[in-house]
Design a protein around this motif. Sequence first.
Motif, PDB file in Angstrom:
ATOM      1  N   LYS A 152      -1.747   0.792  18.520  1.00 11.89           N
ATOM      2  CA  LYS A 152      -0.368   0.282  18.428  1.00 11.89           C
ATOM      3  C   LYS A 152      -0.290  -0.859  17.402  1.00 11.89           C
ATOM      4  CE  LYS A 152       3.326  -1.376  21.501  1.00 11.89           C
ATOM      5  NZ  LYS A 152       3.621  -2.684  20.952  1.00 11.89           N
ATOM      6  N   ARG A 153      -1.203  -1.819  17.525  1.00  7.43           N
ATOM      7  CA  ARG A 153      -1.177  -2.963  16.595  1.00  7.43           C
ATOM      8  C   ARG A 153      -1.449  -2.511  15.156  1.00  7.43           C
ATOM      9  NH1 ARG A 153      -2.521  -8.516  16.960  1.00  7.43           N
ATOM     10  NH2 ARG A 153      -1.908  -8.317  19.129  1.00  7.43           N
ATOM     11  N   ASP A 154      -2.434  -1.622  14.987  1.00  9.49           N
ATOM     12  CA  ASP A 154      -2.753  -1.146  13.627  1.00  9.49           C
ATOM     13  C   ASP A 154      -1.565  -0.395  13.026  1.00  9.49           C
ATOM     14  OD1 ASP A 154      -5.220  -2.262  14.071  1.00  9.49           O
ATOM     15  OD2 ASP A 154      -6.323  -0.365  14.194  1.00  9.49           O
ATOM     16  N   THR A 155      -0.864   0.364  13.873  1.00 11.09           N
ATOM     17  CA  THR A 155       0.310   1.099  13.383  1.00 11.09           C
ATOM     18  C   THR A 155       1.423   0.127  12.975  1.00 11.09           C
ATOM     19  OG1 THR A 155      -0.237   2.977  14.808  1.00 11.09           O
ATOM     20  CG2 THR A 155       2.042   2.832  14.037  1.00 11.09           C
ATOM     21  N   GLU A 156       1.650  -0.891  13.798  1.00  8.94           N
ATOM     22  CA  GLU A 156       2.687  -1.884  13.449  1.00  8.94           C
ATOM     23  C   GLU A 156       2.342  -2.552  12.120  1.00  8.94           C
ATOM     24  OE1 GLU A 156       3.653  -2.883  18.143  1.00  8.94           O
ATOM     25  OE2 GLU A 156       2.419  -4.264  16.988  1.00  8.94           O
TER      26      GLU A 156
ATOM     27  N   PHE B 194       0.814  -1.223   0.000  1.00  9.64           N
ATOM     28  CA  PHE B 194       0.000   0.000   0.000  1.00  9.64           C
ATOM     29  C   PHE B 194       0.851   1.278   0.000  1.00  9.64           C
ATOM     30  CE2 PHE B 194      -2.624  -3.385   1.640  1.00  9.64           C
ATOM     31  CZ  PHE B 194      -3.800  -3.210   0.915  1.00  9.64           C
ATOM     32  N   ASP B 195       0.331   2.265  -0.748  1.00  3.82           N
ATOM     33  CA  ASP B 195       0.989   3.576  -0.812  1.00  3.82           C
ATOM     34  C   ASP B 195       0.544   4.473   0.340  1.00  3.82           C
ATOM     35  OD1 ASP B 195       1.982   3.243  -3.639  1.00  3.82           O
ATOM     36  OD2 ASP B 195      -0.181   3.134  -4.016  1.00  3.82           O
ATOM     37  N   PHE B 196      -0.607   4.154   0.877  1.00  4.75           N
ATOM     38  CA  PHE B 196      -1.260   5.063   1.831  1.00  4.75           C
ATOM     39  C   PHE B 196      -2.026   4.191   2.823  1.00  4.75           C
ATOM     40  CE2 PHE B 196      -4.845   7.591   3.197  1.00  4.75           C
ATOM     41  CZ  PHE B 196      -4.465   8.916   3.132  1.00  4.75           C
ATOM     42  N   VAL B 197      -1.720   4.334   4.101  1.00  5.31           N
ATOM     43  CA  VAL B 197      -2.461   3.565   5.117  1.00  5.31           C
ATOM     44  C   VAL B 197      -3.046   4.553   6.123  1.00  5.31           C
ATOM     45  CG1 VAL B 197      -2.411   1.741   6.849  1.00  5.31           C
ATOM     46  CG2 VAL B 197      -0.917   1.570   4.844  1.00  5.31           C
ATOM     47  N   PHE B 198      -4.347   4.465   6.303  1.00  4.70           N
ATOM     48  CA  PHE B 198      -5.067   5.380   7.195  1.00  4.70           C
ATOM     49  C   PHE B 198      -5.477   4.601   8.445  1.00  4.70           C
ATOM     50  CE2 PHE B 198      -9.231   7.899   7.818  1.00  4.70           C
ATOM     51  CZ  PHE B 198      -8.598   8.875   8.564  1.00  4.70           C
ATOM     52  N   VAL B 199      -4.950   5.018   9.588  1.00  3.23           N
ATOM     53  CA  VAL B 199      -5.227   4.317  10.848  1.00  3.23           C
ATOM     54  C   VAL B 199      -6.360   5.059  11.565  1.00  3.23           C
ATOM     55  CG1 VAL B 199      -4.260   3.556  13.052  1.00  3.23           C
ATOM     56  CG2 VAL B 199      -2.816   3.564  10.987  1.00  3.23           C
TER      57      VAL B 199
ATOM     58  N   GLY C 121       5.734   5.779   0.803  1.00  3.95           N
ATOM     59  CA  GLY C 121       4.306   5.879   1.115  1.00  3.95           C
ATOM     60  C   GLY C 121       4.064   6.768   2.309  1.00  3.95           C
ATOM     61  N   VAL C 122       2.817   6.777   2.757  1.00  7.11           N
ATOM     62  CA  VAL C 122       2.461   7.635   3.889  1.00  7.11           C
ATOM     63  C   VAL C 122       1.502   6.900   4.827  1.00  7.11           C
ATOM     64  CG1 VAL C 122       0.669   8.817   2.497  1.00  7.11           C
ATOM     65  CG2 VAL C 122       1.506   9.911   4.567  1.00  7.11           C
ATOM     66  N   VAL C 123       1.776   7.034   6.116  1.00 11.73           N
ATOM     67  CA  VAL C 123       0.849   6.516   7.139  1.00 11.73           C
ATOM     68  C   VAL C 123       0.163   7.727   7.763  1.00 11.73           C
ATOM     69  CG1 VAL C 123       0.602   5.230   9.290  1.00 11.73           C
ATOM     70  CG2 VAL C 123       2.348   4.543   7.636  1.00 11.73           C
ATOM     71  N   VAL C 124      -1.156   7.646   7.852  1.00  7.29           N
ATOM     72  CA  VAL C 124      -1.938   8.762   8.398  1.00  7.29           C
ATOM     73  C   VAL C 124      -2.755   8.244   9.573  1.00  7.29           C
ATOM     74  CG1 VAL C 124      -3.647  10.545   7.850  1.00  7.29           C
ATOM     75  CG2 VAL C 124      -2.135   9.685   6.043  1.00  7.29           C
ATOM     76  N   TRP C 125      -2.779   9.020  10.638  1.00 11.07           N
ATOM     77  CA  TRP C 125      -3.610   8.654  11.796  1.00 11.07           C
ATOM     78  C   TRP C 125      -4.689   9.708  11.982  1.00 11.07           C
ATOM     79  CZ3 TRP C 125       1.711   8.383  11.713  1.00 11.07           C
ATOM     80  CH2 TRP C 125       2.304   7.155  12.026  1.00 11.07           C
TER      81      TRP C 125
ATOM     82  N   MET D 180      -7.386  16.660  13.481  1.00  7.41           N
ATOM     83  CA  MET D 180      -6.883  15.551  14.315  1.00  7.41           C
ATOM     84  C   MET D 180      -6.048  14.597  13.459  1.00  7.41           C
ATOM     85  SD  MET D 180      -9.971  14.776  16.967  1.00  7.41           S
ATOM     86  CE  MET D 180     -11.315  14.537  15.823  1.00  7.41           C
ATOM     87  N   ILE D 181      -5.491  15.142  12.374  1.00  9.67           N
ATOM     88  CA  ILE D 181      -4.681  14.311  11.473  1.00  9.67           C
ATOM     89  C   ILE D 181      -3.191  14.437  11.801  1.00  9.67           C
ATOM     90  CG2 ILE D 181      -3.888  14.095   9.072  1.00  9.67           C
ATOM     91  CD1 ILE D 181      -6.729  14.552   8.208  1.00  9.67           C
ATOM     92  N   ALA D 182      -2.545  13.278  11.878  1.00  9.24           N
ATOM     93  CA  ALA D 182      -1.085  13.230  11.980  1.00  9.24           C
ATOM     94  C   ALA D 182      -0.606  12.282  10.882  1.00  9.24           C
ATOM     95  CB  ALA D 182      -0.668  12.714  13.355  1.00  9.24           C
ATOM     96  N   PHE D 183       0.588  12.524  10.368  1.00 13.42           N
ATOM     97  CA  PHE D 183       1.060  11.647   9.286  1.00 13.42           C
ATOM     98  C   PHE D 183       2.570  11.505   9.320  1.00 13.42           C
ATOM     99  CE2 PHE D 183       0.984  15.905   7.455  1.00 13.42           C
ATOM    100  CZ  PHE D 183       2.151  15.962   6.716  1.00 13.42           C
ATOM    101  N   GLU D 184       3.027  10.465   8.643  1.00 17.29           N
ATOM    102  CA  GLU D 184       4.466  10.174   8.570  1.00 17.29           C
ATOM    103  C   GLU D 184       4.795   9.783   7.138  1.00 17.29           C
ATOM    104  OE1 GLU D 184       5.677   6.791  10.903  1.00 17.29           O
ATOM    105  OE2 GLU D 184       7.736   7.482  11.021  1.00 17.29           O
ATOM    106  N   LEU D 185       5.713  10.519   6.541  1.00 16.13           N
ATOM    107  CA  LEU D 185       6.099  10.264   5.152  1.00 16.13           C
ATOM    108  C   LEU D 185       7.291   9.312   5.127  1.00 16.13           C
ATOM    109  CD1 LEU D 185       5.817  14.004   4.188  1.00 16.13           C
ATOM    110  CD2 LEU D 185       4.364  12.206   3.222  1.00 16.13           C
TER     111      LEU D 185
END
Length: 245
Positions: A179-183, A164-169, A193-197, A228-233
Amino acid sequence: MSNVIEQQRICTIRPKVLFKLIETHFPHQNVSFKVNVPSPDIGGMTLLESSILVSLVKLTDAQNLFEFGTFMGATTLLLAENTPPNAHIVTLDLPQDYASHTAHQTQDVLKDGHANDAFLTHTFASHGARCIQRADASVQGKVTQVLENSLDLDVNARGYKGQFDFVFVDGGHAYNIVKRDTENAYRMLKPDGVVVWHDYASTIHDEVTTFLDEHSEGRTIVHVANTMIAFELHGRFKHLLDSAL
Ligand SMILES: C[S@@+](CC[C@H](N)C(=O)[O-])C[C@H]1O[C@@H](n2cnc3c(N)ncnc32)[C@H](O)[C@@H]1O
């Protein structure tokens, strides 16, 4: 004036940092996005949050997207309607019978994170993802719904590793679930890609904030002000923000 508002472990940027990047990346086009009028029900995203999410999708050209927490499917729809026709969105929520195991409390849903989660879970189990159900076939064709407790998700068995290019938690908000969803998000993410919470700095889901504040040590996780969005590139997108800060 600096576009960084707070430089703590998780730094907070103004929304316009991303909007400025959109201007820079697409100088010859008007960049628009399609969004439904926000639902009056709890659990949805604001218009500003929707525009941030779509900006991140466009800046990273995300085509394979994963969402923890389908709920009404409002964000699934947003992602499906603002990605190219060949894009695909996998969205996961609890099995329909799960809510019978959870207490459904109506009081305190706006004050207490656990009551709020029980309400969201119960609502999803009773009504399903109505935004997906009501969507056109072309949108539905881009979406795969998975009904499974994310705590049981086996990334390898599902074939999701590095896909996946983009994962939205945005599923359960309890510390152990985030924690588990982030792992798993990291397992599922492609190198670039980018992880977004969602729900960082929420006034009720404080476990998301606690988790992310701890987790951010040694990482560059960015919070967008007034959301309330945080993300990590990751990978080649790691320095995407540098020119805009
Ligand atoms: C905040 S809502 C999701 C909102 C949705 N992403 C949106 O933006 O419209 C959270 C959803 O996560 C689901 N959920 C809670 N715990 C879960 C778990 N352990 N596994 C999968 N889904 C979970 C709930 O049933 C609920 O529908």
